[in-house]
Enzyme design. Structure first.
Site, PDB file in Angstrom:
ATOM      1  N   HIS A  72       0.855  -1.198   0.000  1.00 34.05           N
ATOM      2  CA  HIS A  72       0.000   0.000   0.000  1.00 34.05           C
ATOM      3  C   HIS A  72       0.885   1.241   0.000  1.00 34.05           C
ATOM      4  CE1 HIS A  72      -4.100  -1.617   1.584  1.00 34.05           C
ATOM      5  NE2 HIS A  72      -3.529  -2.472   0.759  1.00 34.05           N
ATOM      6  N   TYR A 196      -8.999   5.385   7.842  1.00 35.49           N
ATOM      7  CA  TYR A 196      -9.110   5.735   9.263  1.00 35.49           C
ATOM      8  C   TYR A 196     -10.186   6.819   9.343  1.00 35.49           C
ATOM      9  CZ  TYR A 196      -4.691   3.320  10.325  1.00 35.49           C
ATOM     10  OH  TYR A 196      -3.706   2.371  10.499  1.00 35.49           O
ATOM     11  N   PRO A 288      -3.433   0.160  18.932  1.00 36.79           N
ATOM     12  CA  PRO A 288      -3.186  -0.286  17.558  1.00 36.79           C
ATOM     13  C   PRO A 288      -3.386   0.776  16.469  1.00 36.79           C
ATOM     14  CG  PRO A 288      -5.215  -1.258  18.419  1.00 36.79           C
ATOM     15  CD  PRO A 288      -4.577  -0.522  19.545  1.00 36.79           C
ATOM     16  N   LYS A 292       1.786  -0.217  15.062  1.00 35.02           N
ATOM     17  CA  LYS A 292       3.221  -0.279  15.379  1.00 35.02           C
ATOM     18  C   LYS A 292       3.661  -1.502  16.193  1.00 35.02           C
ATOM     19  CE  LYS A 292       4.887   3.220  13.311  1.00 35.02           C
ATOM     20  NZ  LYS A 292       4.478   2.639  12.022  1.00 35.02           N
ATOM     21  N   TYR A 380       4.352   6.465   9.939  1.00 37.79           N
ATOM     22  CA  TYR A 380       3.481   5.337   9.611  1.00 37.79           C
ATOM     23  C   TYR A 380       4.247   4.238   8.863  1.00 37.79           C
ATOM     24  CZ  TYR A 380      -0.868   2.902   8.666  1.00 37.79           C
ATOM     25  OH  TYR A 380      -1.859   1.951   8.646  1.00 37.79           O
TER      26      TYR A 380
HETATM   27  P1  RFL Z   1       2.702 -11.902  21.204  1.00 34.33           P
HETATM   28  O1  RFL Z   1       2.246 -11.909  19.793  1.00 34.33           O
HETATM   29  O2  RFL Z   1       1.710 -11.586  22.259  1.00 34.33           O
HETATM   30  O3  RFL Z   1       3.378 -13.304  21.479  1.00 34.33           O
HETATM   31  C1  RFL Z   1       3.703 -13.736  22.777  1.00 34.33           C
HETATM   32  C2  RFL Z   1       3.685 -15.243  22.796  1.00 34.33           C
HETATM   33  O4  RFL Z   1       4.056 -15.682  24.090  1.00 34.33           O
HETATM   34  C3  RFL Z   1       3.153 -16.685  24.516  1.00 34.33           C
HETATM   35  N1  RFL Z   1       3.137 -16.704  25.989  1.00 34.33           N
HETATM   36  C4  RFL Z   1       3.849 -17.591  26.722  1.00 34.33           C
HETATM   37  N2  RFL Z   1       4.676 -18.586  26.364  1.00 34.33           N
HETATM   38  C5  RFL Z   1       5.243 -19.314  27.359  1.00 34.33           C
HETATM   39  N3  RFL Z   1       5.006 -19.100  28.675  1.00 34.33           N
HETATM   40  C6  RFL Z   1       4.175 -18.107  29.073  1.00 34.33           C
HETATM   41  N4  RFL Z   1       3.930 -17.880  30.364  1.00 34.33           N
HETATM   42  C7  RFL Z   1       3.563 -17.300  28.084  1.00 34.33           C
HETATM   43  N5  RFL Z   1       2.705 -16.241  28.100  1.00 34.33           N
HETATM   44  C8  RFL Z   1       2.461 -15.907  26.839  1.00 34.33           C
HETATM   45  C9  RFL Z   1       1.831 -16.269  23.907  1.00 34.33           C
HETATM   46  O5  RFL Z   1       0.924 -17.372  23.820  1.00 34.33           O
HETATM   47  C10 RFL Z   1       2.289 -15.794  22.535  1.00 34.33           C
HETATM   48  O6  RFL Z   1       2.349 -16.846  21.597  1.00 34.33           O
HETATM   49  O7  RFL Z   1       3.913 -10.874  21.433  1.00 34.33           O
HETATM   50  P2  RFL Z   1       5.101 -10.415  20.421  1.00 34.33           P
HETATM   51  O8  RFL Z   1       5.746 -11.620  19.801  1.00 34.33           O
HETATM   52  O9  RFL Z   1       5.890  -9.445  21.180  1.00 34.33           O
HETATM   53  O10 RFL Z   1       4.351  -9.678  19.219  1.00 34.33           O
HETATM   54  C11 RFL Z   1       3.682  -8.470  19.429  1.00 34.33           C
HETATM   55  C12 RFL Z   1       2.476  -8.356  18.490  1.00 34.33           C
HETATM   56  O11 RFL Z   1       1.705  -9.534  18.576  1.00 34.33           O
HETATM   57  C13 RFL Z   1       1.601  -7.142  18.812  1.00 34.33           C
HETATM   58  O12 RFL Z   1       2.399  -6.025  19.123  1.00 34.33           O
HETATM   59  C14 RFL Z   1       0.693  -6.766  17.629  1.00 34.33           C
HETATM   60  O13 RFL Z   1      -0.255  -7.769  17.360  1.00 34.33           O
HETATM   61  C15 RFL Z   1       0.001  -5.442  17.904  1.00 34.33           C
HETATM   62  N6  RFL Z   1      -0.924  -5.080  16.848  1.00 34.33           N
HETATM   63  C16 RFL Z   1      -0.483  -4.516  15.661  1.00 34.33           C
HETATM   64  N7  RFL Z   1       0.834  -4.347  15.438  1.00 34.33           N
HETATM   65  C17 RFL Z   1       1.281  -3.860  14.243  1.00 34.33           C
HETATM   66  O14 RFL Z   1       2.491  -3.705  14.063  1.00 34.33           O
HETATM   67  N8  RFL Z   1       0.421  -3.548  13.209  1.00 34.33           N
HETATM   68  C18 RFL Z   1      -0.924  -3.701  13.354  1.00 34.33           C
HETATM   69  O15 RFL Z   1      -1.644  -3.481  12.393  1.00 34.33           O
HETATM   70  C19 RFL Z   1      -1.429  -4.173  14.624  1.00 34.33           C
HETATM   71  N9  RFL Z   1      -2.738  -4.359  14.809  1.00 34.33           N
HETATM   72  C20 RFL Z   1      -2.280  -5.326  17.012  1.00 34.33           C
HETATM   73  C21 RFL Z   1      -3.181  -4.949  15.963  1.00 34.33           C
HETATM   74  C22 RFL Z   1      -2.771  -5.959  18.150  1.00 34.33           C
HETATM   75  C23 RFL Z   1      -4.105  -6.210  18.266  1.00 34.33           C
HETATM   76  N10 RFL Z   1      -4.512  -6.893  19.431  1.00 34.33           N
HETATM   77  C24 RFL Z   1      -5.436  -7.953  19.423  1.00 34.33           C
HETATM   78  C25 RFL Z   1      -3.805  -6.712  20.664  1.00 34.33           C
HETATM   79  C26 RFL Z   1      -4.523  -5.175  16.083  1.00 34.33           C
HETATM   80  C27 RFL Z   1      -5.002  -5.776  17.245  1.00 34.33           C
HETATM   81  C28 RFL Z   1      -6.485  -5.980  17.333  1.00 34.33           C
HETATM   82  C1  PHB Z   2      -5.253  -4.402  10.750  1.00 35.85           C
HETATM   83  O1  PHB Z   2      -5.427  -4.575   9.531  1.00 35.85           O
HETATM   84  O2  PHB Z   2      -5.424  -5.311  11.573  1.00 35.85           O
HETATM   85  C2  PHB Z   2      -4.853  -3.061  11.255  1.00 35.85           C
HETATM   86  C3  PHB Z   2      -4.539  -2.076  10.346  1.00 35.85           C
HETATM   87  C4  PHB Z   2      -4.166  -0.817  10.822  1.00 35.85           C
HETATM   88  C5  PHB Z   2      -4.123  -0.570  12.171  1.00 35.85           C
HETATM   89  C6  PHB Z   2      -4.408  -1.577  13.075  1.00 35.85           C
HETATM   90  C7  PHB Z   2      -4.788  -2.838  12.618  1.00 35.85           C
HETATM   91  O3  PHB Z   2      -3.780   0.669  12.612  1.00 35.85           O
END
Ligand code: RFL
Ligand code: PHB
Length: 385
Positions: A72, A196, A288, A292, A380
């Site tokens: 994108h 957005y 989110p 980032k 971004y």
């Molecule tokens: P994770 O992905 O939470 O992985 C951690 C792993 O550790 C496991 N765990 C354990 N394992 C062993 N012993 C324990 N006691 C444990 N406790 C937990 C968990 O099961 C898991 O498998 O952390 P990590 O690797 O640091 O990654 C971070 C990302 O997942 C997170 O920052 C992003 O998902 C945030 N986020 C977004 N980030 C972006 O860069 N771009 C996005 O568009 C974006 N959109 C989002 C998001 C997060 C969201 N949610 C649900 C929080 C959208 C959403 C809705």
């Molecule tokens: C997504 O596609 O999950 C998404 C995109 C942009 C954001 C957060 C989540 O800022």
């Protein structure tokens, strides 16, 4: 058992760390509390910065992302009855984002690790961290894993950060008076780029995963019960918040998944204690809105790999000692950007007319001044490493 780097958590941070270390000839074992199926199907992030895409490509795990990811070159800010494009190709030439689901990255990394004989142990919910300032080791089930260092990559609710004695970490945090309802639907995206949208009914985001799958988010009250959101209400609210410009119609389809995500900003400093190094959500959380979180996890892991590589090859601890400071510069830039995007696009309280005027004023500025738009665009797509 013994390994060089004991990694807690098989999210993007832990898996990528294990993969990058392997490329440098450094051995690791990943311990994960959940099942492989659970890790591979958890719907979360979707936006990869240019630098994240580069790391995946350069380390040989980008093949499917190059085929299926959607590059994108802009996003739309929609408010006040009009849409305004932030054009990356003009503002930050040569840099873009790629829309590719986090769980696809996780699948690609698990496949690469297993194909290379890597060790990932799933379904171990009882991991313990021990002797962090001496000879560290991990325990799980009835086993012990001795290691040179431990990488705490177990997310916000993991066990690594709480293993650091009280009083060592400084915590910085902010809560927001709303959450996001995330929705995955089997329907073609209604626009080519992310939208957005800010309006008096609340924020909405139009995103996607593929030409057949759309991803949406709605600002909802914090702790909103999912039962309050039957599918018909979701579509009605998405239409009310997104069909605000002439000629735009939201395509609808079956909803595949929905969930409520709290919004939080959080940083634990330093990201190290003895021989434990925290990476990704274990050390910091962003709301989110700026997309980032995953990208910061990748940046941490990149820095940790370089520091560990330097230590193993030279015995010098300089880059490892600097790990936290190196990461926190980028972390705080992303903290500010994510807070700022969140503050700009979400009505905080329904009767906050003053706050609403400030948001509109800043949105007018960002969409009319090239300097302001460039600020948004360069953050971004991701600041240079
Ligand atoms: P994770 O992905 O939470 O992985 C951690 C792993 O550790 C496991 N765990 C354990 N394992 C062993 N012993 C324990 N006691 C444990 N406790 C937990 C968990 O099961 C898991 O498998 O952390 P990590 O690797 O640091 O990654 C971070 C990302 O997942 C997170 O920052 C992003 O998902 C945030 N986020 C977004 N980030 C972006 O860069 N771009 C996005 O568009 C974006 N959109 C989002 C998001 C997060 C969201 N949610 C649900 C929080 C959208 C959403 C809705
Ligand atoms: C997504 O596609 O999950 C998404 C995109 C942009 C954001 C957060 C989540 O800022």
């Amino acid at each position: 058992m013994r390994t060089q780097v004991g990694i807690v958590g098989a999210g993007p941070a832990g898996l990528l760390l294990s993969h990058l270390l392997h490329l440098r000839g450094i051995d690791s074992v990943v311990l994960e509390s959940r099942s492989r199926e659970y890790c591979e199907s958890r719907v979360r992030a979707g936006v990869l910065e240019q630098g994240t895409v580069d790391v995946l490509n350069d380390s040989g795990v980008g093949e499917r992302m190059r085929r299926e990811g959607l590059p994108h070159h802009g996003i739309e800010l929609r408010y006040g009855g009009a849409g305004h494009r932030i054009a990356f190709e003009k503002l930050v030439p040569g840099r873009a984002i790629t829309v590719y689901g986090q769980q696809e990255v996780v699948k690609d990394l698990i496949a690469a690790r297993l194909a290379a004989g890597g060790k990932i142990i799933f379904d171990v919910p009882d991991v313990g961290l021990h002797d962090l300032t001496g000879s560290p080791y991990l325990t799980f089930q009835d086993q012990t894993l001795e290691c040179d260092v431990i990488a705490g990559c177990d997310g916000f609710h993991g066990v690594s950060r709480p293993s650091i004695p009280e009083g060592v970490l400084s915590i910085f945090e902010r809560d927001y008076p709303f959450a996001w309802l995330g929705v995955l639907a089997r329907v073609r995206p209604s626009a080519e780029e992310l939208i957005y949208a800010r309006g008096d009914r609340g924020f909405a985001l139009h995103s996607m995963r593929s030409p057949e799958i759309s991803r949406f988010y709605l600002q909802v009250p914090p702790d909103e019960p999912l039962e309050n959101w039957p599918d018909e209400r979701i579509w009605a609210e998405l239409k009310a918040r997104l069909e605000t410009v002439p000629g735009f119609t939201l395509a609808t389809g079956p909803i595949l998944e929905k969930g409520v995500t709290p919004m939080r900003s959080f940083v634990a400093e330093p990201m190290q204690y003895g021989r434990l190094y925290l990476a990704g959500d274990a050390a910091h959380i962003v709301p989110p809105t700026g997309a980032k979180g995953l990208n910061l996890a990748v940046a941490d892991v990149r820095a940790l790999t370089a520091a560990l590589g330097h230590w193993y090859s030279t015995g010098e601890t300089g880059p490892l000692d600097d790990y936290s400071r190196t990461c926190l510069r980028r972390v705080w830039r992303a903290q500010h950007f994510s807070w700022w995007m969140t503050t700009l696009l979400h009505p905080f309280e329904s009767d906050d007319a003053y706050g609403g005027r400030l948001q509109t004023s800043y949105l007018d500025y960002v969409t009319s001044s090239e300097a302001a738009a460039t600020t948004l665009a360069e953050n971004y797509v991701g600041m240079p490493w």
